[in-house]
Design an enzyme around this catalytic site. Sequence first.
Site, short mmCIF file in Angstrom:
data_model
loop_
_atom_site.label_atom_id
_atom_site.label_comp_id
_atom_site.label_asym_id
_atom_site.label_seq_id
_atom_site.Cartn_x
_atom_site.Cartn_y
_atom_site.Cartn_z
N ASP A 54 0.85 -1.19 0.00
CA ASP A 54 0.00 0.00 0.00
C ASP A 54 0.89 1.24 0.00
O ASP A 54 0.40 2.36 -0.20
CB ASP A 54 -0.96 0.00 1.20
CG ASP A 54 -0.25 0.06 2.53
OD1 ASP A 54 0.92 -0.36 2.60
OD2 ASP A 54 -0.86 0.53 3.50
N SER A 55 2.21 1.04 0.16
CA SER A 55 3.17 2.13 -0.02
C SER A 55 3.16 2.65 -1.45
O SER A 55 3.74 3.70 -1.73
CB SER A 55 4.58 1.66 0.36
OG SER A 55 4.92 0.50 -0.37
N GLU A 93 -2.31 -5.08 8.42
CA GLU A 93 -1.62 -4.50 9.57
C GLU A 93 -2.43 -4.75 10.84
O GLU A 93 -3.64 -4.52 10.85
CB GLU A 93 -1.43 -2.99 9.38
CG GLU A 93 -0.52 -2.65 8.21
CD GLU A 93 -0.26 -1.15 8.06
OE1 GLU A 93 -0.70 -0.35 8.93
OE2 GLU A 93 0.39 -0.78 7.07
N GLU A 100 8.13 -3.93 11.52
CA GLU A 100 8.62 -2.65 11.00
C GLU A 100 9.03 -1.73 12.13
O GLU A 100 8.25 -1.46 13.05
CB GLU A 100 7.53 -1.99 10.14
CG GLU A 100 7.97 -0.64 9.58
CD GLU A 100 7.14 -0.12 8.42
OE1 GLU A 100 6.25 -0.84 7.93
OE2 GLU A 100 7.39 1.03 8.00
N1 LIG Z 1 9.44 4.97 0.13
C1 LIG Z 1 8.89 4.43 1.22
N2 LIG Z 1 9.65 3.70 2.06
C2 LIG Z 1 9.11 3.14 3.16
O1 LIG Z 1 9.85 2.45 3.90
C3 LIG Z 1 7.73 3.32 3.42
C4 LIG Z 1 6.97 4.09 2.51
N3 LIG Z 1 7.58 4.64 1.43
N4 LIG Z 1 5.65 4.32 2.67
C5 LIG Z 1 4.92 3.58 3.69
C6 LIG Z 1 5.76 3.36 4.87
C7 LIG Z 1 6.09 4.59 5.69
N5 LIG Z 1 7.37 4.21 6.24
C8 LIG Z 1 8.21 5.08 6.91
C9 LIG Z 1 8.19 6.43 6.65
C10 LIG Z 1 9.06 7.29 7.26
C11 LIG Z 1 9.95 6.81 8.19
C12 LIG Z 1 10.88 7.77 8.87
O2 LIG Z 1 10.84 8.95 8.63
N6 LIG Z 1 11.76 7.29 9.74
C13 LIG Z 1 12.78 8.10 10.39
C14 LIG Z 1 12.35 8.54 11.75
C15 LIG Z 1 12.32 7.47 12.80
C16 LIG Z 1 12.10 7.98 14.20
O3 LIG Z 1 11.99 9.19 14.40
O4 LIG Z 1 12.05 7.14 15.12
C17 LIG Z 1 14.08 7.31 10.42
O5 LIG Z 1 15.14 7.93 10.55
O6 LIG Z 1 14.04 6.07 10.28
C18 LIG Z 1 9.98 5.46 8.45
C19 LIG Z 1 9.11 4.59 7.81
C20 LIG Z 1 7.77 2.92 5.79
N7 LIG Z 1 7.08 2.80 4.54
C1 LIG Z 2 7.23 -1.65 3.74
C2 LIG Z 2 6.30 -2.78 3.53
C3 LIG Z 2 6.42 -3.82 4.59
C4 LIG Z 2 4.88 -2.36 3.32
O1 LIG Z 2 3.97 -2.65 4.06
C5 LIG Z 2 4.58 -1.56 2.13
O2 LIG Z 2 5.48 -1.34 1.29
O3 LIG Z 2 3.43 -1.12 1.99
MG LIG Z 3 2.17 -1.65 3.61
#
Ligand SMILES: Nc1nc(=O)c2c([nH]1)NC[C@@H]1CN(c3ccc(C(=O)N[C@@H](CCC(=O)O)C(=O)O)cc3)CN21
Ligand SMILES: CC(C)C(=O)C(=O)O
Ligand SMILES: [Mg+2]
Length: 289
Positions: A69-70, A140, A206
């Site tokens: 769903d990303s 989820e 995750e």
């Molecule tokens: N391109 C993309 N990659 C992804 O991994 C992803 C998506 N889209 N869309 C759906 C979700 C959203 N996800 C995300 C989005 C943002 C962070 C993020 O900004 N993480 C930071 C902050 C963590 C914190 O503050 O604890 C990091 O540094 O990991 C993590 C997962 C994982 N998924």
């Molecule tokens: C990051 C994976 C596990 C996911 O749920 C997605 O891409 O939507």
């Molecule tokens: Mg997903």
Amino acid sequence: MSTTGTGGAETQAPYGSGAAQATSRKRVRVHHLRQMKERGEVWPMLTAYDMYVAKIFDDAGIPVMLVGDSASNNVFGYETSLPVTVEELLPLVRAVTRATSRALIIADLPFGSYQASPEQALAASVRFMKEGRAHAVKLEGGRHYAEHVEALVAAGIPVVGHLGFTPQSEHMLGGYRVQGRGDSGEEILADALALERAGACAVVLEMVPASVAKRVTAEVRMPTIGIGAGPDCDAQVLVWQDMAGLRTGSLPRFVKQYAGLAETLSDATRRFAEDVRAGTFPGPEHCFE
Ligand SMILES: Nc1nc(=O)c2c([nH]1)NC[C@@H]1CN(c3ccc(C(=O)N[C@@H](CCC(=O)O)C(=O)O)cc3)CN21
Ligand SMILES: CC(C)C(=O)C(=O)O
Ligand SMILES: [Mg+2]
């Protein structure tokens, strides 16, 4: 109808180390996931949303792909995972299953398509299996979705769970944050066990502490698929545009870039535009008499 060595078709996973990986043409099935765990084989997984990319991953030996769903962010350009619909995801799932011959294809159930009831989950999942030709679905949530998982499994639909940071609940979780620190690590383990009891065939973890993922991985028989969950999971998944450097800017900490596709494509695009403006494309070799 035994095909290879001592194992035969029932026990020999289509992917694995060495010769099996290089030669097998069979589609991976969900029972192979647990077999790989039992053998201690760690496997790579990527998202895929379209035909060329899915085919490259299939040929490169990626045994499992997720039509996530990303796609909400990475295909349709929405800001979060929430807006994307079954109608939008279905053609992507269908394209990915059509383009691949070996990988197991998991369809991610989007926000709003399954939460209301096991019946709603079944209706959406049947569409992904029937119209999308997916081989499994993912949803989820933990113990609160045990009945949903049971209903799908009873209908013959393999289910992957997803715990820790669950993007569809970002408003409840207060943003993109690590889940399961401190005592809440126990909750993640309890949820994983509830999903396994309900019949889930694997679970995504995750953004959970590596120690929590290691413990869950040791205590469940189904494979754990980590994203920001440390090295001790049974599999690792990334969003492909993150892995390949098509997405630029600030990336989550768990991402490792293996290519710079954004730069490569940008350079190609600029050179094409330059050629057209300069009159050097098309050349004689691109023209018909
Ligand atoms: N391109 C993309 N990659 C992804 O991994 C992803 C998506 N889209 N869309 C759906 C979700 C959203 N996800 C995300 C989005 C943002 C962070 C993020 O900004 N993480 C930071 C902050 C963590 C914190 O503050 O604890 C990091 O540094 O990991 C993590 C997962 C994982 N998924
Ligand atoms: C990051 C994976 C596990 C996911 O749920 C997605 O891409 O939507
Ligand atoms: Mg997903």
